[in-house]
Design an enzyme around this catalytic site. Structure first.
Site, PDB file in Angstrom:
ATOM      1  N   ASP A  12       0.975  -1.344  -0.107  1.00 42.57           N
ATOM      2  CA  ASP A  12      -0.041  -0.453  -0.032  1.00 42.57           C
ATOM      3  C   ASP A  12       1.137   1.229  -0.290  1.00 42.57           C
ATOM      4  O   ASP A  12       1.276   1.057   0.654  1.00 42.57           O
ATOM      5  CB  ASP A  12      -1.196  -0.181   0.960  1.00 42.57           C
ATOM      6  CG  ASP A  12      -1.546   1.471   1.257  1.00 42.57           C
ATOM      7  OD1 ASP A  12      -1.601   1.647   0.022  1.00 42.57           O
ATOM      8  OD2 ASP A  12      -2.242   1.583   2.665  1.00 42.57           O
ATOM      9  N   ARG A  60      -9.511  14.141   5.647  1.00 45.27           N
ATOM     10  CA  ARG A  60     -10.333  13.959   3.864  1.00 45.27           C
ATOM     11  C   ARG A  60     -11.364  13.995   3.993  1.00 45.27           C
ATOM     12  O   ARG A  60     -12.000  14.474   2.819  1.00 45.27           O
ATOM     13  CB  ARG A  60     -10.200  12.752   3.694  1.00 45.27           C
ATOM     14  CG  ARG A  60      -8.993  11.682   2.584  1.00 45.27           C
ATOM     15  CD  ARG A  60      -8.434  10.364   1.610  1.00 45.27           C
ATOM     16  NE  ARG A  60      -8.581   9.413   2.736  1.00 45.27           N
ATOM     17  CZ  ARG A  60      -8.885   8.623   2.173  1.00 45.27           C
ATOM     18  NH1 ARG A  60      -8.596   7.930   1.156  1.00 45.27           N
ATOM     19  NH2 ARG A  60      -9.348   7.299   2.954  1.00 45.27           N
ATOM     20  N   ASP A 115      -2.487   2.691  -5.794  1.00 43.87           N
ATOM     21  CA  ASP A 115      -1.883   3.175  -4.727  1.00 43.87           C
ATOM     22  C   ASP A 115      -1.903   2.089  -4.270  1.00 43.87           C
ATOM     23  O   ASP A 115      -1.240   1.438  -3.305  1.00 43.87           O
ATOM     24  CB  ASP A 115      -2.113   3.455  -4.285  1.00 43.87           C
ATOM     25  CG  ASP A 115      -3.265   4.123  -3.183  1.00 43.87           C
ATOM     26  OD1 ASP A 115      -3.964   3.162  -3.766  1.00 43.87           O
ATOM     27  OD2 ASP A 115      -3.440   4.963  -2.300  1.00 43.87           O
ATOM     28  N   GLU A 116      -2.090   0.872  -4.553  1.00 41.53           N
ATOM     29  CA  GLU A 116      -2.574  -0.997  -3.917  1.00 41.53           C
ATOM     30  C   GLU A 116      -2.410  -2.367  -4.861  1.00 41.53           C
ATOM     31  O   GLU A 116      -2.984  -2.180  -5.598  1.00 41.53           O
ATOM     32  CB  GLU A 116      -3.511  -0.980  -3.213  1.00 41.53           C
ATOM     33  CG  GLU A 116      -3.586  -0.514  -1.803  1.00 41.53           C
ATOM     34  CD  GLU A 116      -5.068  -0.734  -0.852  1.00 41.53           C
ATOM     35  OE1 GLU A 116      -5.215  -0.714   0.129  1.00 41.53           O
ATOM     36  OE2 GLU A 116      -6.578  -0.962  -1.832  1.00 41.53           O
TER      37      GLU A 116
END
Length: 278
Positions: A12, A60, A115-116
């Site tokens: 990750d 976020r 992104d993983e």
């Protein structure tokens, strides 16, 4: 192959969009960053926050203007738009660069998102073990945590019980951890990006432990520590149980943790819900 024969890792990337922006604009290095996208109302919607900004209370759930109130020095790079839609090209290209590095360690790779990525390291681990038990030191796992015990104690237990065969699964996890340390170092060396990882016997468990120690760290989950972890793990942490259904599940069964959920049999769950959901 049994449930514990397979060694799976989740890689990750840490605050990946922020890392990409920082690499493209070196002036952002060492500064709090939040990436925003779409309409500019109240500074735009935040989709990624680096750790420097998180330390200042930025999340976020905020918009850009609120983030500036929390952290006046924050940088707010914006996701490009093409014909009114977010253009994620630069992040996808960076993700592909990382994937190329990962592929040099295993052909069994599943991209879960930009992104993983999940890696099946079973074959790589078994190859390392063909020549007998390797000597793994604490330095080989310098950025590694182990759920339920200290990393040094985890390794000591493996070697103390090496003749009994009781720690074969833990040995495989330890070797997997060493390989993932190499992988993460290679990713940083080749791309400049930092990442975290979870190492376990399946994808779900690797995903769960990946987030326990971040950034730029990795976590191993021994099978004997799963029950202990589940006892305090909120149901919402499981994929697909974080939203409305997770709330319904908690209310219906009067439970809050995964450890409470696993006490119900499949038959009981099907009777309470439906065949597919149960």
């Amino acid at each position: 192959m049994s449930n514990t024969d397979r060694i799976v890792a989740l890689i990750d990337m840490d605050c990946f969009y922020c890392q990409v922006e920082e690499k493209l604009d070196p002036n952002l290095a060492g500064k709090p960053i939040a990436v925003v996208q779409y309409n500019q109302w109240k500074g735009g919607g935040i989709i990624a926050v680096n750790y420097l900004a998180r330390d200042q209370g930025v999340t976020r759930q905020m918009r850009g203007d609120e983030a500036k109130e929390k952290c006046p020095e924050i940088q707010l790079p914006r996701v490009p738009q093409v014909r009114g839609k977010a253009d994620l090209t630069k992040y996808r290209e960076a993700g592909k660069q990382v994937a190329e590095v990962l592929k040099s360690f295993t052909n069994v790779l599943e991209r879960a998102s930009i992104d993983e990525a999940y890696l099946d390291l079973t074959e790589a681990v078994n190859t390392e073990l063909k020549n007998g038990m390797p000597i793994i030191s604490r330095e080989d796992l310098s950025n590694t945590y182990v759920v339920g015990c200290e990393t040094s104690d985890f390794l000591s237990n493996i070697y103390q019980n090496s003749n009994s065969g009781l720690c074969d699964d833990d040995l495989k996890l330890a070797v997997g951890g060493v390989i993932v340390e190499r992988i993460r170092a290679a990713v940083f060396r080749e791309t400049g990006f930092k990442c975290s990882a979870g190492i376990a016997h399946n994808k779900t468990l690797a995903k769960l432990v990946c987030s326990l120690h971040k950034p730029n760290k990795q976590t191993i989950l021994p099978q004997q520590a799963v029950r202990e972890m589940f006892a305090t793990l909120p149901i919402r942490k499981i994929k697909s149980l974080g939203g409305k259904f997770g709330h319904i599940l908690s209310e219906t069964l009067k439970i809050n943790y995964i450890g409470e959920l696993v006490k119900f049999s499949e038959k009981e769950l099907i009777q309470t819900f439906d065949d597919k959901t149960g």
